[in-house]
Design a protein around this motif. Structure first.
Motif, PDB file in Angstrom:
ATOM      1  N   PRO A  59       0.807  -1.226   0.000  1.00  0.00           N
ATOM      2  CA  PRO A  59       0.000   0.000   0.000  1.00  0.00           C
ATOM      3  C   PRO A  59       0.839   1.274   0.000  1.00  0.00           C
ATOM      4  N   GLN A  65      -6.488   5.194  -3.282  1.00  0.00           N
ATOM      5  CA  GLN A  65      -7.761   5.490  -2.651  1.00  0.00           C
ATOM      6  C   GLN A  65      -8.425   6.684  -3.351  1.00  0.00           C
ATOM      7  N   GLU A 338      -7.230  -0.222   2.529  1.00  0.00           N
ATOM      8  CA  GLU A 338      -6.720   0.455   3.719  1.00  0.00           C
ATOM      9  C   GLU A 338      -6.794  -0.443   4.947  1.00  0.00           C
TER      10      GLU A 338
END
Length: 513
Positions: A59, A65, A338
């Motif tokens: 990530p 996102q 997330e």
């Protein structure tokens, strides 16, 4: 002589880039809003490819996102120099980091570095070229003015500090007068001359490959009199292979040249649900320039295999029983998770998805894992155990083009299975049926653009759910964007909090050709 079939990477594998290290070839493609990003495929014969990992699988490397559908990672390039692999790419419309970056690794299947963002490198479609004098050069495309006038620029690259140095040079503005989207520049040096390969015409039906050459790396570059050196736009929309372009060249250890490039396979009219796929084409050199697919000048569905020892890999199983300690690398997520909403350990032999508020109808990261559709005709099914605790909780299969265009086959409250088609952001209920207690099997089958849904309770027989429907709404010409259909396993409470989960015992995908 033995032949191979195109595409060599079926399904949504656009913008291919390739490099060779000894007998090994490595290839990367665009992934847009999907995580992990930029799959690495490995081949010994240019025909058989295996997925060995992803360039961006942490990530911290890939902030996706909130990225819109068909935003995210565009057009990577992979190169190798002095024991180091380099991948350069563009993150488009990021809500955090955005723009061009470079990552490195000494093992393409291993850990890649954190991105080195290059704010001084504007534009998109970056590439690297390592000259034989020890210098390295960065090329990229940038928009000059809408709706598609672009230019290709060049600047020296310092591979030790991973930064651009020296003066900038604009080296190309297109082969044809009023050309739109001259892009995807790659540089090579062949017989002492510099060869610039670019795409032109946009990424759909008018796509093409053009070439220019120069005596020095900074130019001036002169376009070939044969431009475009490869295109299918003159063959009409009924031709089985279309939108040919965005090529990268590689020379085998035996001196043969090939190009990897993207193209589409329309079916049921000019509709392509599989997105843009990776094809392989032989190349020869004449008068200092490349000749693609000599003898025909078009991308063929079959060619003689390269002069390399055949090296097939084990064929992946059609059914994923989720028995391993981690997800198969073919599975991806929609944008960067997330939090970890999946588990293979909570119930061994099952993929458990947490039921969360996030919905596939929004530009978020829902509880969903996906893999690309790879055949015009296919079977996709799952075995699901799920007990909804609330009226909005659902789980099952999704055929995903984007948040506004997709098909959902889901088990929900009161043991009811619903078939919903979403078009232009509006849901249409196609069918519903009640099922018995226990495990449920859900299936979507397509024969070309004719799609049907089936459902079964336990080990019972498949039952058709509703009527067959038209799958053209999932094609790129209808839904827009740059990706092909992805098939997903999904769970959601559609906007409400939940503590439930859905257990998938297996997923099966196979082509029906």
């Amino acid at each position: 002589m033995a032949q191979f079939s195109n595409p060599v990477l079926p399904g949504s594998h656009p913008d291919p880039s390739v490099c060779r290290v000894g007998p090994d070839h490595y290839l990367v493609t665009s992934t847009f809003e999907y995580f992990p990003g930029l799959p690495i495929h490995h081949s010994r014969d240019l025909v058989h490819w295996r997925l060995i990992g992803h360039v961006l699988d942490r990530p911290s490397q890939l902030p996706l996102q909130g990225v819109r559908a068909s935003g995210g990672l565009y057009a990577p390039t992979i190169r190798h120099h002095d024991g180091v692999f380099y991948v350069v790419c563009t993150l488009v419309d990021g809500t955090g980091e955005s723009g061009n970056f470079v990552v490195t690794a000494t093992d393409p299947a291993g850990d890649w570095s954190e991105p080195r963002w290059l704010p001084e490198a504007d534009g998109f479609d970056p590439s690297l070229f390592f000259d034989d004098d020890g210098r390295a050069w960065w090329t990229a495309t940038r928009l000059v003015r809408p709706p598609g006038e672009t230019e290709v620029w060049l600047r020296e690259f310092d591979p030790a500090r991973l930064e651009l140095i020296g003066d900038e040079h604009v080296i190309w503005r297109g082969a044809l007068r009023d050309a739109v989207w001259p892009e995807a520049p790659h540089l090579y040096k062949v017989d002492g001359r510099y060869v610039l390969l670019t795409a032109e015409g946009g990424t759909d039906f008018e796509h093409s490959v053009v070439v220019a050459t120069a005596d020095t790396v900074t130019g001036p570059y002169r376009g070939s009199l044969l431009n475009p050196v490869l295109t299918h736009r003159h063959l009409g929309r009924d031709h089985p292979i279309a939108a040919v372009g965005h090529a990268d060249l590689v020379c085998t250890q035996n001196g043969q040249w090939y190009a990897v490039l993207l193209a589409t396979r329309p079916y049921g009219g000019y509709y392509y649900n599989l997105g843009r796929e990776t094809f392989l084409v032989p190349v020869v050199w004449e008068a200092g320039g490349p000749v693609f697919s000599p003898g025909t000048g078009r991308v063929e569905p079959r060619y003689d295999v390269p002069d390399l020892s055949p090296h097939p890999w084990p064929v992946p199983p059609q059914t994923d029983d989720f028995d391993g300690p981690r997800l198969d690398p073919a599975w991806m997520f929609l944008r960067t998770p997330e939090e970890e909403f999946w588990s293979l350990a909570d119930r061994p032999g099952h993929l458990r998805l947490r039921v969360r508020p996030e919905s596939v109808t929004e530009p978020v990261t829902p509880s969903m894992v996906v893999r690309p559709q790879q055949h015009p005709s296919f079977h996709a099914s799952c075995v699901l155990e799920f007990e909804p605790a609330g009226p909005t909780e659902v789980a099952g299969l999704v055929l995903l083009q984007n948040d506004a265009y997709h098909v959902r086959l889901l088990l929900g409250a009161d043991r009811e299975v619903t078939l919903v088609r979403r078009v232009a952001g509006q849901d249409e209920l196609l069918a519903r049926a009640a099922v018995g207690e226990g495990a449920v099997r859900l299936c979507v089958e397509a024969v070309g653009q004719d799609v049907q849904a089936l459902v079964a309770s336990g080990t019972g027989d498949w039952q058709l759910l509703g009527e067959p429907f038209d799958g053209r709404v999932l094609s790129t010409p209808v839904a827009g964007g740059f990706t092909g259909v992805h098939i997903g396993l999904y769970a959601s409470a559609e906007g409400r909090p939940s503590g439930s989960w859905a257990d998938f015992d297996s997923f099966t995908y196979r082509g029906l050709e």
